[in-house]
Design a protein around this motif. Sequence first.
Motif, PDB file in Angstrom:
ATOM      1  N   VAL A   1       0.823  -1.204   0.000  1.00 36.65           N
ATOM      2  CA  VAL A   1       0.000   0.000   0.000  1.00 36.65           C
ATOM      3  C   VAL A   1       0.862   1.261   0.000  1.00 36.65           C
ATOM      4  N   GLU A   2       1.897   1.281   0.841  1.00 38.65           N
ATOM      5  CA  GLU A   2       2.681   2.499   1.025  1.00 38.65           C
ATOM      6  C   GLU A   2       3.714   2.731  -0.068  1.00 38.65           C
ATOM      7  N   ASP A   3       4.387   1.679  -0.522  1.00 41.73           N
ATOM      8  CA  ASP A   3       5.564   1.859  -1.366  1.00 41.73           C
ATOM      9  C   ASP A   3       5.363   1.458  -2.822  1.00 41.73           C
ATOM     10  N   ILE A   4       4.284   0.746  -3.117  1.00 35.37           N
ATOM     11  CA  ILE A   4       4.026   0.331  -4.494  1.00 35.37           C
ATOM     12  C   ILE A   4       2.747   0.983  -5.005  1.00 35.37           C
ATOM     13  N   GLY A   5       1.712   0.923  -4.180  1.00 36.45           N
ATOM     14  CA  GLY A   5       0.489   1.650  -4.486  1.00 36.45           C
ATOM     15  C   GLY A   5      -0.078   1.327  -5.848  1.00 36.45           C
ATOM     16  N   LEU A   6      -0.468   2.364  -6.565  1.00 35.19           N
ATOM     17  CA  LEU A   6      -1.121   2.188  -7.856  1.00 35.19           C
ATOM     18  C   LEU A   6      -0.134   1.978  -8.991  1.00 35.19           C
ATOM     19  N   ALA A   7       1.170   1.993  -8.699  1.00 33.58           N
ATOM     20  CA  ALA A   7       2.135   1.627  -9.731  1.00 33.58           C
ATOM     21  C   ALA A   7       1.945   0.166 -10.126  1.00 33.58           C
ATOM     22  N   ASP A   8       1.465  -0.643  -9.204  1.00 31.41           N
ATOM     23  CA  ASP A   8       1.108  -2.044  -9.475  1.00 31.41           C
ATOM     24  C   ASP A   8      -0.067  -2.398  -8.581  1.00 31.41           C
ATOM     25  N   PRO A   9      -1.299  -2.147  -9.026  1.00 34.50           N
ATOM     26  CA  PRO A   9      -2.475  -2.424  -8.184  1.00 34.50           C
ATOM     27  C   PRO A   9      -2.600  -3.882  -7.765  1.00 34.50           C
ATOM     28  N   GLN A  10      -1.925  -4.785  -8.503  1.00 40.99           N
ATOM     29  CA  GLN A  10      -2.015  -6.204  -8.163  1.00 40.99           C
ATOM     30  C   GLN A  10      -1.160  -6.578  -6.962  1.00 40.99           C
TER      31      GLN A  10
ATOM     32  N   ILE B   1      -3.536  17.290  -5.569  1.00 37.11           N
ATOM     33  CA  ILE B   1      -3.291  16.365  -4.464  1.00 37.11           C
ATOM     34  C   ILE B   1      -2.597  15.093  -4.953  1.00 37.11           C
ATOM     35  N   TYR B   2      -3.104  14.492  -6.014  1.00 34.53           N
ATOM     36  CA  TYR B   2      -2.542  13.233  -6.508  1.00 34.53           C
ATOM     37  C   TYR B   2      -1.636  13.524  -7.696  1.00 34.53           C
ATOM     38  N   ALA B   3      -0.374  13.144  -7.560  1.00 34.71           N
ATOM     39  CA  ALA B   3       0.606  13.344  -8.626  1.00 34.71           C
ATOM     40  C   ALA B   3       1.256  12.008  -8.958  1.00 34.71           C
ATOM     41  N   PRO B   4       0.676  11.242  -9.876  1.00 30.61           N
ATOM     42  CA  PRO B   4       1.216   9.913 -10.203  1.00 30.61           C
ATOM     43  C   PRO B   4       2.603  10.011 -10.826  1.00 30.61           C
ATOM     44  N   VAL B   5       3.367   8.946 -10.649  1.00 33.73           N
ATOM     45  CA  VAL B   5       4.730   8.903 -11.178  1.00 33.73           C
ATOM     46  C   VAL B   5       4.737   8.211 -12.533  1.00 33.73           C
ATOM     47  N   GLU B   6       5.862   8.337 -13.237  1.00 29.97           N
ATOM     48  CA  GLU B   6       6.001   7.713 -14.560  1.00 29.97           C
ATOM     49  C   GLU B   6       6.567   6.297 -14.428  1.00 29.97           C
ATOM     50  N   ARG B   7       5.931   5.488 -13.578  1.00 30.36           N
ATOM     51  CA  ARG B   7       6.386   4.112 -13.365  1.00 30.36           C
ATOM     52  C   ARG B   7       5.186   3.188 -13.300  1.00 30.36           C
TER      53      ARG B   7
ATOM     54  N   ARG C   1       1.882   5.173 -14.779  1.00 36.27           N
ATOM     55  CA  ARG C   1       2.161   5.890 -16.027  1.00 36.27           C
ATOM     56  C   ARG C   1       0.871   6.053 -16.818  1.00 36.27           C
ATOM     57  N   GLU C   2       0.061   5.001 -16.834  1.00 36.92           N
ATOM     58  CA  GLU C   2      -1.238   5.065 -17.507  1.00 36.92           C
ATOM     59  C   GLU C   2      -2.190   6.004 -16.778  1.00 36.92           C
ATOM     60  N   LEU C   3      -2.164   5.938 -15.441  1.00 33.77           N
ATOM     61  CA  LEU C   3      -3.035   6.827 -14.667  1.00 33.77           C
ATOM     62  C   LEU C   3      -2.655   8.290 -14.884  1.00 33.77           C
ATOM     63  N   LYS C   4      -1.370   8.559 -15.049  1.00 31.64           N
ATOM     64  CA  LYS C   4      -0.929   9.932 -15.293  1.00 31.64           C
ATOM     65  C   LYS C   4      -1.466  10.432 -16.636  1.00 31.64           C
ATOM     66  N   LYS C   5      -1.469   9.559 -17.636  1.00 38.41           N
ATOM     67  CA  LYS C   5      -2.038   9.947 -18.930  1.00 38.41           C
ATOM     68  C   LYS C   5      -3.509  10.323 -18.780  1.00 38.41           C
TER      69      LYS C   5
END
Length: 438
Positions: free
Chosen positions: A295-304, A409-415, A419-423
């Motif tokens: 939850v803390e370190d991977i988050g939505l970069a890999d929802p699985q 508030i939410y600033a997704p990363v390019e990882r 990356r898709e969420l940022k788009k």
Amino acid sequence: MADLFDSPGGGGEAPAPNRPLADRLRPQSLGEVIGQAQILGPDGPLGAMLAAHSLSSLILWGPPGVGKTTIARLLAEESDLHFVQISAIFTGVADLKKVFEAAKLHRKAGKGTLLFVDEIHRFNKAQQDGFLPYMEDGTILLIGATTENPSFELNAALLSRSQVLVLERLSLADLERLAQRAEKEMGRPLPLDGPAREALLEMADGDGRTLLNLIEQAMAWKVDGKLTPDQLATRLMRRAAKYDKSGDEHYNLISALHKSVRGSDPDAAIYWFARMLEGGEDPRYLARRLVRMAVEDIGLADPQAQTHCLHAWETYERIGSPEGELALGQAVIYLALAPKSNAGYVAYKAARKLAKQSGSAPPPKHILNAPTSMMKDQGYGAGYAYDHDAEDGFSGQNYFPEGMRRPVIYAPVERGFERELKKRLDFFTRLRLQRQGN
């Protein structure tokens, strides 16, 4: 369990010098207990119960070495109850039946029973349910002790009949008071200089039992002068590892595991995971920490990642040890190799901070429902744009309180998946500016 108190000798019989230090420093009243003022003070829950002569069943939740056993024993004395202590690790169904039958006999003789159950979370659901009828008819007053979160480990029925009290780790000031009592009891000061003394207190990591054990070791050394922190570390390095599940070693290893996962090093991560298992760590604790890492370190970069950890935890619960640890180990490797992002975590904390700052600012009226004509007259729902009817399924309306400058508030990363969420986020940001005419 170490008994922690604020009065040397604790009253009563003179302490025998060959008894363990923790036993010799056993308190004789709740007023002598070091720490836990938040529950034992006049305004605390236990203080209020005793003042009202109305003690109820309790669950004492806290780390090792903070006085759970001591408090239970002293509560029995101050409430004039027969004290019975059992451990869930060594007690079976037949033993429980004997305890309940004995409690019935005491009750008939006019004496209530306070049953203290150490490690109560170790009992399974059926065993926990077995306490309920005896609690309800007054045969026993139950005090359970647990180092695990009662919400996860104890039945709802048992929790509904008990009050959960949270005991805190002893502060450095509390540990210093305990060390002074130990020195007075043993008749000499610790052979440590100031920094080494501080290091010893920190090594105990809030655990009074650990501190007393360390003090007994230090007092047994034959040294000239006072030891420095380096000399102390050399003498205690190997011995302190015995306290890996409750002291400094435990927290060092979980920190090493967490940071190895965050650093995307699967070899180091699985090594520290194995070190903790070899030290006797509860796999359920590790399972919870793995979910936290996801939850803390991977988050939505890999929802699985979070789902993978929960499935590994469920696998452990279904097949148990030792095979179940393999599922947790594979989750460790998965987390270490997963793309990392704390953007969701950062956004959550930022949102909480903004929510506190904005107080009770209401939502804009156009997104409020208007089930009554009076609310419609007040402008509720007026001007709301139904997004499904808008171009691209996006109206671009404002959903923040009126007058609030729109925050980021939410600033997704390019990882990873972020990356898709940022788009998507960038796409909606552009559309919003277009629809609002900016």
